[in-house]
Design an enzyme around this catalytic site. Sequence first.
Site, short mmCIF file in Angstrom:
data_model
loop_
_atom_site.label_atom_id
_atom_site.label_comp_id
_atom_site.label_asym_id
_atom_site.label_seq_id
_atom_site.Cartn_x
_atom_site.Cartn_y
_atom_site.Cartn_z
N ASP A 25 57.68 48.39 46.70
CA ASP A 25 56.45 48.18 47.91
C ASP A 25 56.10 49.24 48.12
O ASP A 25 56.74 50.47 48.33
CB ASP A 25 57.25 47.26 49.02
CG ASP A 25 56.13 46.88 49.94
OD1 ASP A 25 55.09 46.98 49.56
OD2 ASP A 25 56.38 46.76 51.23
N GLY A 28 50.19 50.17 47.03
CA GLY A 28 48.56 50.13 47.77
C GLY A 28 48.58 51.22 48.63
O GLY A 28 47.57 51.80 48.65
N ASN A 73 52.11 36.78 44.39
CA ASN A 73 51.14 37.95 44.26
C ASN A 73 49.89 37.76 43.29
O ASN A 73 49.01 38.35 43.36
CB ASN A 73 51.63 38.92 43.45
CG ASN A 73 52.64 39.82 44.33
OD1 ASN A 73 53.80 40.38 43.70
ND2 ASN A 73 52.40 39.90 45.63
#
Length: 244
Positions: A25, A28, A73
């Site tokens: 994680d 982004g 996702n």
Amino acid sequence: MAREKQIQTAGESAIVPRHIAIILDGNGRWAKKRGLPRTAGHAVGAETFRKIALYCRDIGVDYLTVYAFSTENWNRPEEEVRTIMRLLNKYLHEAIDTMERDRMKMRVFGDVEGLPAELQALVAKTNEISRRYEGFQANICLNYGGRAEIVRAAERYAEDRLAGTAPEKLTEEQFSQYLWSSGIPEPDLLIRPGGEQRLSNFLLWQCAYAEFYFTDTLWPDFTPAELDRAIEEFRRRDRRYGKV
Ligand code: FPP
């Protein structure tokens, strides 16, 4: 039930988790902080996975399971999904060339049939190579959801019951053989980088007794030194499995 193993490192004995699970994680946000597209974060994240997998192998971990792509996702922007699929393609191609040299087996947990055809073929090929030898194993969760895994296991058990090949009374051990993780010991340590402190539908059944380690480090910045810190913390935990 999960068991750690006692291995010799640098002349002293140390507990190393047999199975580590990681939720990848923060890719982004890592990219955004640098003014880059999110997809750049996934590319660096894939490299970080390669480094951490080899490090796990070197320190005596037997299994590393990572959450790379969940059933949810697919709802991301099309371009991002395409890039992640492209990275997985690239990674599996390279893995096929280097698995034997790296002494690394691989398995995919998830609904493989829902993946693009080329990726399905690569998964089949890595499974086939993995059957040939013993060694460290990386499991990549793709098109994976923990609840979906449990429901699918229940369906498969029901099919076997109807066919008369499964027992009427089912033990937890027997049920776990219907999961994608069948035959693999449960994770001892679950790591979530990226600052969130939740399981996000990852290995719901298997993490019943796992120790959790959360860190704000974004996945692309995760290093072997950070893994060492997680293992240090794990060693300090008192695992009682419901006993006193
Ligand atoms: C989570 O970060 C990451 C993903 C959903 C994708 C992970 C995929 C890879 C690293 C590509 C290939 C993987 C392997 C194992 C070769 P995020 O996008 O949710 O980050 P954010 O929370 O900062 O937005």
